[in-house]
Design a protein around this motif. Structure first.
Motif, PDB file in Angstrom:
ATOM      1  N   THR A  22       0.849  -1.045  -0.083  1.00 55.95           N
ATOM      2  CA  THR A  22       0.040   0.027   0.019  1.00 55.95           C
ATOM      3  C   THR A  22       0.902   1.182  -0.037  1.00 55.95           C
ATOM      4  O   THR A  22       2.077   1.293   0.408  1.00 55.95           O
ATOM      5  CB  THR A  22      -0.975   0.029   1.299  1.00 55.95           C
ATOM      6  N   HIS A  23       0.317   2.468  -0.257  1.00 53.69           N
ATOM      7  CA  HIS A  23       0.652   3.642  -0.389  1.00 53.69           C
ATOM      8  C   HIS A  23      -0.040   4.680   0.288  1.00 53.69           C
ATOM      9  O   HIS A  23      -1.043   4.836  -0.106  1.00 53.69           O
ATOM     10  CB  HIS A  23       1.417   4.174  -1.604  1.00 53.69           C
ATOM     11  N   SER A  24       0.572   5.557   1.052  1.00 53.48           N
ATOM     12  CA  SER A  24      -0.167   6.691   1.867  1.00 53.48           C
ATOM     13  C   SER A  24      -1.364   6.155   2.395  1.00 53.48           C
ATOM     14  O   SER A  24      -1.332   5.362   3.453  1.00 53.48           O
ATOM     15  CB  SER A  24      -0.691   7.657   0.436  1.00 53.48           C
ATOM     16  N   VAL A  73      -6.436   1.735   4.887  1.00 51.56           N
ATOM     17  CA  VAL A  73      -7.440   0.696   4.458  1.00 51.56           C
ATOM     18  C   VAL A  73      -7.040  -0.749   4.701  1.00 51.56           C
ATOM     19  O   VAL A  73      -7.875  -1.362   5.189  1.00 51.56           O
ATOM     20  CB  VAL A  73      -7.579   0.912   3.036  1.00 51.56           C
ATOM     21  N   ALA A  74      -5.732  -0.771   4.309  1.00 50.85           N
ATOM     22  CA  ALA A  74      -5.279  -2.099   4.528  1.00 50.85           C
ATOM     23  C   ALA A  74      -5.325  -2.677   5.960  1.00 50.85           C
ATOM     24  O   ALA A  74      -5.533  -3.848   6.358  1.00 50.85           O
ATOM     25  CB  ALA A  74      -3.780  -2.398   4.049  1.00 50.85           C
ATOM     26  N   GLU A  75      -4.841  -1.667   6.881  1.00 56.72           N
ATOM     27  CA  GLU A  75      -4.715  -2.035   8.314  1.00 56.72           C
ATOM     28  C   GLU A  75      -6.215  -2.332   8.824  1.00 56.72           C
ATOM     29  O   GLU A  75      -6.427  -3.422   9.643  1.00 56.72           O
ATOM     30  CB  GLU A  75      -4.328  -0.865   9.152  1.00 56.72           C
ATOM     31  N   VAL A  76      -7.251  -1.770   8.374  1.00 59.00           N
ATOM     32  CA  VAL A  76      -8.598  -2.068   8.722  1.00 59.00           C
ATOM     33  C   VAL A  76      -8.840  -3.610   7.999  1.00 59.00           C
ATOM     34  O   VAL A  76      -9.562  -4.232   9.057  1.00 59.00           O
ATOM     35  CB  VAL A  76      -9.542  -1.032   8.001  1.00 59.00           C
ATOM     36  N   LEU A  77      -8.607  -3.941   6.896  1.00 57.67           N
ATOM     37  CA  LEU A  77      -8.817  -5.300   6.408  1.00 57.67           C
ATOM     38  C   LEU A  77      -7.962  -6.269   7.209  1.00 57.67           C
ATOM     39  O   LEU A  77      -8.742  -7.129   7.516  1.00 57.67           O
ATOM     40  CB  LEU A  77      -8.558  -5.295   4.964  1.00 57.67           C
ATOM     41  N   ALA A  78      -6.809  -6.039   7.436  1.00 59.49           N
ATOM     42  CA  ALA A  78      -6.093  -6.963   8.099  1.00 59.49           C
ATOM     43  C   ALA A  78      -6.522  -7.138   9.509  1.00 59.49           C
ATOM     44  O   ALA A  78      -6.520  -8.321  10.072  1.00 59.49           O
ATOM     45  CB  ALA A  78      -4.645  -6.576   8.348  1.00 59.49           C
ATOM     46  N   ARG A  79      -7.038  -6.102  10.310  1.00 60.98           N
ATOM     47  CA  ARG A  79      -7.533  -6.142  11.630  1.00 60.98           C
ATOM     48  C   ARG A  79      -8.670  -6.857  11.454  1.00 60.98           C
ATOM     49  O   ARG A  79      -9.107  -8.118  12.368  1.00 60.98           O
ATOM     50  CB  ARG A  79      -7.869  -5.010  12.244  1.00 60.98           C
ATOM     51  N   THR A 131      -7.833 -14.007   4.317  1.00 65.01           N
ATOM     52  CA  THR A 131      -6.849 -13.747   5.115  1.00 65.01           C
ATOM     53  C   THR A 131      -6.025 -13.060   4.711  1.00 65.01           C
ATOM     54  O   THR A 131      -5.613 -12.834   3.469  1.00 65.01           O
ATOM     55  CB  THR A 131      -6.252 -15.182   5.719  1.00 65.01           C
ATOM     56  N   VAL A 132      -5.103 -12.155   5.457  1.00 63.13           N
ATOM     57  CA  VAL A 132      -4.196 -11.264   5.188  1.00 63.13           C
ATOM     58  C   VAL A 132      -2.988 -11.727   5.745  1.00 63.13           C
ATOM     59  O   VAL A 132      -2.834 -11.677   6.861  1.00 63.13           O
ATOM     60  CB  VAL A 132      -4.526  -9.714   5.655  1.00 63.13           C
ATOM     61  N   GLU A 133      -1.986 -12.378   5.071  1.00 63.23           N
ATOM     62  CA  GLU A 133      -0.921 -12.602   5.422  1.00 63.23           C
ATOM     63  C   GLU A 133       0.302 -11.552   5.483  1.00 63.23           C
ATOM     64  O   GLU A 133       0.939 -11.659   6.564  1.00 63.23           O
ATOM     65  CB  GLU A 133      -0.515 -13.781   4.350  1.00 63.23           C
ATOM     66  N   ARG A 134       0.337 -10.668   4.758  1.00 59.42           N
ATOM     67  CA  ARG A 134       1.301  -9.573   4.824  1.00 59.42           C
ATOM     68  C   ARG A 134       0.996  -8.170   4.337  1.00 59.42           C
ATOM     69  O   ARG A 134       0.133  -8.185   3.399  1.00 59.42           O
ATOM     70  CB  ARG A 134       2.645  -9.997   4.074  1.00 59.42           C
ATOM     71  N   VAL A 135       1.233  -7.173   5.046  1.00 56.57           N
ATOM     72  CA  VAL A 135       0.938  -6.010   4.666  1.00 56.57           C
ATOM     73  C   VAL A 135       2.251  -5.073   4.608  1.00 56.57           C
ATOM     74  O   VAL A 135       3.122  -4.896   5.529  1.00 56.57           O
ATOM     75  CB  VAL A 135      -0.081  -5.156   5.579  1.00 56.57           C
ATOM     76  N   VAL A 136       2.566  -4.434   3.504  1.00 54.39           N
ATOM     77  CA  VAL A 136       3.821  -3.616   3.340  1.00 54.39           C
ATOM     78  C   VAL A 136       3.116  -2.216   3.095  1.00 54.39           C
ATOM     79  O   VAL A 136       2.519  -1.824   2.310  1.00 54.39           O
ATOM     80  CB  VAL A 136       4.786  -3.779   2.068  1.00 54.39           C
ATOM     81  N   ARG A 137       3.563  -1.421   4.068  1.00 53.68           N
ATOM     82  CA  ARG A 137       3.097  -0.019   4.065  1.00 53.68           C
ATOM     83  C   ARG A 137       4.109   1.264   3.664  1.00 53.68           C
ATOM     84  O   ARG A 137       5.108   1.369   4.333  1.00 53.68           O
ATOM     85  CB  ARG A 137       2.349   0.599   5.527  1.00 53.68           C
TER      86      ARG A 137
END
Length: 90
Positions: A6-8, A13-19, A60-66
């Protein structure tokens, strides 16, 4: 299974989905507490719809790169637009 880059503000949004995925789509009263009140009914419903979709599809979300993600939100979405406009005075 998802791996997200993700960017900016997309990082928020990705954090909400991961949680939500981390809870298996099950939201608690504590999860919904920040959205108490009639003025947040739309956001509460959207979060519950997301949780239902996550649970139904087994997402499932395995990895998030911010990258360059504002951890506390963004001034553009807050009531602090004056901070950006003050730059124009310089």
């Amino acid at each position: 299974r998802l791996h997200l880059a993700t960017h900016s503000r997309g990082g928020l949004v990705a954090e909400v989905l991961a949680r939500v995925c981390g809870r298996g789509g099950d939201l608690t009263a504590e999860d919904l507490a920040p959205f108490a009140g009639a003025e947040y009914a739309g956001q509460r419903a959207a979060l519950q719809a997301l949780a239902a979709r996550v649970k139904a599809q087994g997402i499932t979300v395995e990895r998030v790169v911010r990258v360059a993600c504002p951890a506390r939100g963004t001034l553009l979405a807050s009531r602090r637009l004056d901070a950006y406009l003050s730059v124009l005075r310089w």
